[in-house]
Design a protein around this motif. Sequence first.
Motif, PDB file in Angstrom:
ATOM      1  N   ASP A 103       0.847  -1.196   0.000  1.00 58.57           N
ATOM      2  CA  ASP A 103       0.000   0.000   0.000  1.00 58.57           C
ATOM      3  C   ASP A 103       0.881   1.244   0.000  1.00 58.57           C
ATOM      4  OD1 ASP A 103      -1.894   1.913   0.226  1.00 58.57           O
ATOM      5  OD2 ASP A 103      -2.932   1.044   1.935  1.00 58.57           O
ATOM      6  N   ALA A 104       1.147   1.749  -1.203  1.00 57.14           N
ATOM      7  CA  ALA A 104       1.989   2.937  -1.315  1.00 57.14           C
ATOM      8  C   ALA A 104       1.272   4.178  -0.814  1.00 57.14           C
ATOM      9  CB  ALA A 104       2.417   3.128  -2.770  1.00 57.14           C
ATOM     10  N   GLN A 105      -0.043   4.179  -0.828  1.00 52.89           N
ATOM     11  CA  GLN A 105      -0.800   5.363  -0.411  1.00 52.89           C
ATOM     12  C   GLN A 105      -0.619   5.635   1.079  1.00 52.89           C
ATOM     13  OE1 GLN A 105      -4.976   5.172  -1.263  1.00 52.89           O
ATOM     14  NE2 GLN A 105      -5.399   7.225  -0.470  1.00 52.89           N
ATOM     15  N   TYR A 106      -0.748   4.606   1.904  1.00 51.06           N
ATOM     16  CA  TYR A 106      -0.610   4.815   3.342  1.00 51.06           C
ATOM     17  C   TYR A 106       0.822   5.209   3.703  1.00 51.06           C
ATOM     18  CZ  TYR A 106      -0.812   4.085   8.362  1.00 51.06           C
ATOM     19  OH  TYR A 106      -0.741   4.274   9.712  1.00 51.06           O
ATOM     20  N   LEU A 107       1.792   4.526   3.104  1.00 54.69           N
ATOM     21  CA  LEU A 107       3.180   4.872   3.370  1.00 54.69           C
ATOM     22  C   LEU A 107       3.493   6.282   2.887  1.00 54.69           C
ATOM     23  CD1 LEU A 107       5.838   3.798   4.518  1.00 54.69           C
ATOM     24  CD2 LEU A 107       6.418   2.969   2.247  1.00 54.69           C
ATOM     25  N   GLY A 108       2.890   6.681   1.763  1.00 53.87           N
ATOM     26  CA  GLY A 108       3.077   8.046   1.277  1.00 53.87           C
ATOM     27  C   GLY A 108       2.511   9.076   2.233  1.00 53.87           C
ATOM     28  N   GLN A 109       1.362   8.771   2.847  1.00 53.20           N
ATOM     29  CA  GLN A 109       0.785   9.685   3.830  1.00 53.20           C
ATOM     30  C   GLN A 109       1.688   9.820   5.052  1.00 53.20           C
ATOM     31  OE1 GLN A 109      -3.072   8.054   4.652  1.00 53.20           O
ATOM     32  NE2 GLN A 109      -3.950   8.681   2.680  1.00 53.20           N
ATOM     33  N   VAL A 110       2.250   8.697   5.481  1.00 56.04           N
ATOM     34  CA  VAL A 110       3.177   8.735   6.618  1.00 56.04           C
ATOM     35  C   VAL A 110       4.399   9.584   6.290  1.00 56.04           C
ATOM     36  CG1 VAL A 110       4.738   7.331   8.023  1.00 56.04           C
ATOM     37  CG2 VAL A 110       2.418   6.530   7.559  1.00 56.04           C
ATOM     38  N   LEU A 111       4.944   9.401   5.088  1.00 58.17           N
ATOM     39  CA  LEU A 111       6.121  10.163   4.676  1.00 58.17           C
ATOM     40  C   LEU A 111       5.805  11.652   4.565  1.00 58.17           C
ATOM     41  CD1 LEU A 111       9.049  10.190   3.671  1.00 58.17           C
ATOM     42  CD2 LEU A 111       8.190   9.753   1.371  1.00 58.17           C
ATOM     43  N   GLN A 112       4.664  11.984   3.965  1.00 56.35           N
ATOM     44  CA  GLN A 112       4.283  13.387   3.810  1.00 56.35           C
ATOM     45  C   GLN A 112       4.078  14.051   5.170  1.00 56.35           C
ATOM     46  OE1 GLN A 112       0.906  13.932   1.267  1.00 56.35           O
ATOM     47  NE2 GLN A 112       1.152  16.136   1.139  1.00 56.35           N
ATOM     48  N   TYR A 113       3.441  13.353   6.088  1.00 54.26           N
ATOM     49  CA  TYR A 113       3.238  13.915   7.436  1.00 54.26           C
ATOM     50  C   TYR A 113       4.574  14.090   8.159  1.00 54.26           C
ATOM     51  CZ  TYR A 113       1.924  14.277  12.324  1.00 54.26           C
ATOM     52  OH  TYR A 113       1.801  14.704  13.621  1.00 54.26           O
ATOM     53  N   SER A 114       5.462  13.123   8.001  1.00 56.19           N
ATOM     54  CA  SER A 114       6.759  13.198   8.678  1.00 56.19           C
ATOM     55  C   SER A 114       7.561  14.401   8.194  1.00 56.19           C
ATOM     56  CB  SER A 114       7.547  11.908   8.441  1.00 56.19           C
ATOM     57  OG  SER A 114       6.831  10.785   8.911  1.00 56.19           O
ATOM     58  N   LEU A 115       7.583  14.625   6.874  1.00 56.89           N
ATOM     59  CA  LEU A 115       8.321  15.771   6.342  1.00 56.89           C
ATOM     60  C   LEU A 115       7.689  17.085   6.783  1.00 56.89           C
ATOM     61  CD1 LEU A 115       9.092  14.483   2.728  1.00 56.89           C
ATOM     62  CD2 LEU A 115      10.610  14.519   4.699  1.00 56.89           C
ATOM     63  N   GLY A 116       6.364  17.118   6.846  1.00 60.01           N
ATOM     64  CA  GLY A 116       5.699  18.320   7.339  1.00 60.01           C
ATOM     65  C   GLY A 116       6.044  18.606   8.787  1.00 60.01           C
ATOM     66  N   MET A 117       6.146  17.551   9.602  1.00 59.70           N
ATOM     67  CA  MET A 117       6.518  17.737  10.999  1.00 59.70           C
ATOM     68  C   MET A 117       7.966  18.214  11.125  1.00 59.70           C
ATOM     69  SD  MET A 117       5.545  17.736  14.082  1.00 59.70           S
ATOM     70  CE  MET A 117       3.920  16.991  13.860  1.00 59.70           C
ATOM     71  N   VAL A 118       8.835  17.721  10.247  1.00 56.30           N
ATOM     72  CA  VAL A 118      10.224  18.195  10.259  1.00 56.30           C
ATOM     73  C   VAL A 118      10.275  19.690   9.990  1.00 56.30           C
ATOM     74  CG1 VAL A 118      12.438  18.069   9.047  1.00 56.30           C
ATOM     75  CG2 VAL A 118      11.229  15.967   9.630  1.00 56.30           C
ATOM     76  N   ARG A 119       9.461  20.162   9.050  1.00 59.29           N
ATOM     77  CA  ARG A 119       9.442  21.606   8.754  1.00 59.29           C
ATOM     78  C   ARG A 119       8.920  22.397   9.944  1.00 59.29           C
ATOM     79  NH1 ARG A 119       7.224  19.697   3.884  1.00 59.29           N
ATOM     80  NH2 ARG A 119       5.144  20.442   4.482  1.00 59.29           N
ATOM     81  N   ARG A 120       7.914  21.871  10.628  1.00 60.57           N
ATOM     82  CA  ARG A 120       7.365  22.577  11.795  1.00 60.57           C
ATOM     83  C   ARG A 120       8.380  22.680  12.920  1.00 60.57           C
ATOM     84  NH1 ARG A 120       1.785  19.637  13.143  1.00 60.57           N
ATOM     85  NH2 ARG A 120       1.817  21.179  14.845  1.00 60.57           N
ATOM     86  N   LEU A 121       9.237  21.685  13.032  1.00 61.73           N
ATOM     87  CA  LEU A 121      10.230  21.681  14.106  1.00 61.73           C
ATOM     88  C   LEU A 121      11.509  22.426  13.745  1.00 61.73           C
ATOM     89  CD1 LEU A 121       9.882  17.935  15.187  1.00 61.73           C
ATOM     90  CD2 LEU A 121       9.135  19.928  16.494  1.00 61.73           C
TER      91      LEU A 121
END
Length: 722
Positions: free
Chosen positions: A329-347
Amino acid sequence: MTGALEFVAMEVQPAEERAVAATKLLQSLDTGRQRREYLTEHQSPRADYTKHADLLSMKLARNTSLLPPRRKPAAPRRTRSSSVGTTAPAAVPKRPVTVTQSSQENRLPRYSLRVVLCAYMILAHPSAVLSGQRDGETQLMESVASFVEELELLTKTVLDGPSSAVQRKFRDQLAAFDKAWCAYLYRFVAWKVKDATLLEGDLVRAACKLELSMMQTCKLTADGRSPSRLTHDMKAIQRAFAGKSDSAAGPAAENAFQEKVREAMEKAFWDLVTDSMRGDKPDYSQLVSLVKEVRDSLHELSPKGWKEEILEKIDVEILSQVLGSGSQDAQYLGQVLQYSLGMVRRLSAVAKEDQMKKSHDKLLTELAAASSEADADGTSSFVVGAVKGLRFALDEIKELQAEVSKARIQMAMQRIIQGSTGVDYLQNAFGDRYGPPASAGASLPLTVRWISTSKNVARQEWREHLGSLSVSVVPSAALVPVLRAGHGAAVRQPSSSSPAAAGGVSGQPECKGDKLDKLIRIGLFQLVSSVEGLQMQSTPESFQINLMRLRAVQSQFQQVIVIATSMLILRQVLMGESSKATAQELDNATAELFKALVKMLDASPDAGAEEIVEAMMSASAAVGSPSEEKIQGRRQTTARVLLKSLQPGDVVFKMVSRAVFCAFRGVVLGGSGHKGQKLAEAALRRVGAARLVDRVVKASEVLIKVATVSGMVHGPWHKALL
């Protein structure tokens, strides 16, 4: 290959037994009566060959590990043939040498036991030790054969007595053995030097294999982390690997070698992750472990209010179930990756957010475009995208962790420095370098000169500052001077927009008239307001630690003069062309010029007159709707007047620089709060540059901070010189 020597050693049992016997003989030769007698009585051209062998032996003995020194052996001056085809250096005239007792005790052994053992390994397993394709290996094999033959013959003579088949005297046998040893040693050293690069590659590969094996056994992550719970066996494996890698690297390991190992290990790790997800029965445990590492790292770096959200968005259990069902399931893993990168930017720092957003979006776009393609070796797009995305995310998190650690260290250091402990530390450091305050007159010549020249100036500037406080600092309308008579105009100028100007922020404190505080503030301001750039050799010793800060303030002081002069000249040029130009048009043109020059000088402090003139032309383009001919005339006039007005002796330069000087002085002595800002604004209004108040305040605050800290740290030395 030299790296194979240690492995071959385990397989050479008969040869090793012979080497043990030979070792005993060599030791006896090195310390016994026969060796001393030979060295004392044997005077022949062969002694020069012996000297050369001594040199090579000492060089080799210093490097007892298998990693050879990276230098070439000394080239012989003259060659002569020998029975084993070796080359020998030319004879060198003997010189008397005085050997002390300590040098005799520290002298290295003539015969290296390690090199002797290598000879047996080379002779017994040439295909495993030698590549067979490099120059010098044939000569090495010949010299090895000759040396081993002479050594075993000598060993047999010592153990069993002279043989009737041998017609040579024992002394001749010793000479032949030593000659064979020197020839072999020379060839061996030359071969080892050439083998250094290949050996380094062998060590890199060996270290990589050890590290990869430990990763697989102990289930380490990409950055070498261990799981929270290690079994006793896993800990033993880690300790064993640490010992092997340290011994393989040795004390001479360089940063380049370590970097090669790191890069090779990183590639090997990600290849391992990729391989584990290939085939009909993929193993996703490594992938799940990496996602868990991303989640845990973000959870650790995040504030308390964000932790629960991270655990919900990056659900490792759901990911494990999805992958366990056989669905990529590339969609779920993609969501995890997108959220992780967004959190990196917030921090991360706000200044990096835009650039990080671009790089993150680029990555996600590339992953989406490659989702329907397989790799060249048949790896699915899911595996390629997962590895690439997680590797990128972990690299970003690693940089974020470094930033957070650096920020925490800075905060801790700031708390220490701001307290009394920091003052004591700086005082002790200054005292250790320049001595106690009692000797300041002799140890601080630059500070003595600075104080002597600043005393009278400080009294004069303080009187003028007190006088400016008694005058109304906000006139209802200021007359902006121009360079041609008859064109003066009362215009409205914007006030400072900073919070302190409205009374909301107190800012840096004002000077209350304390003798030392007054001297330091005014003396510092005199340094930065000088036309000549600050240099280490002319800066007082007590301020040299802050030289870079003072240079930055000096640059800001000069930039304010340039901006104020440019705004004044632009107004004059526009009014000189036509008296019909309205006050609003002039204000708009100077406002545009102010924005353009601030942006230009912040980006490039060394911008020249040509760039400034172009900015002035761009800001004045809408005034008067000029023709092309008129624009060229305006450009020539503006350039000529600007260059003239920036000369130190010009009347405009004196007027503007004095106004800027008074503005800085008002903040330096009056503080960066309401009082100091009003003094600065009143001074800048005289030249139509009230917009520059904020830049003056920010630069002056640096001077006040430096003066305050210097008063606490260097006060005893300054007082001793007053």
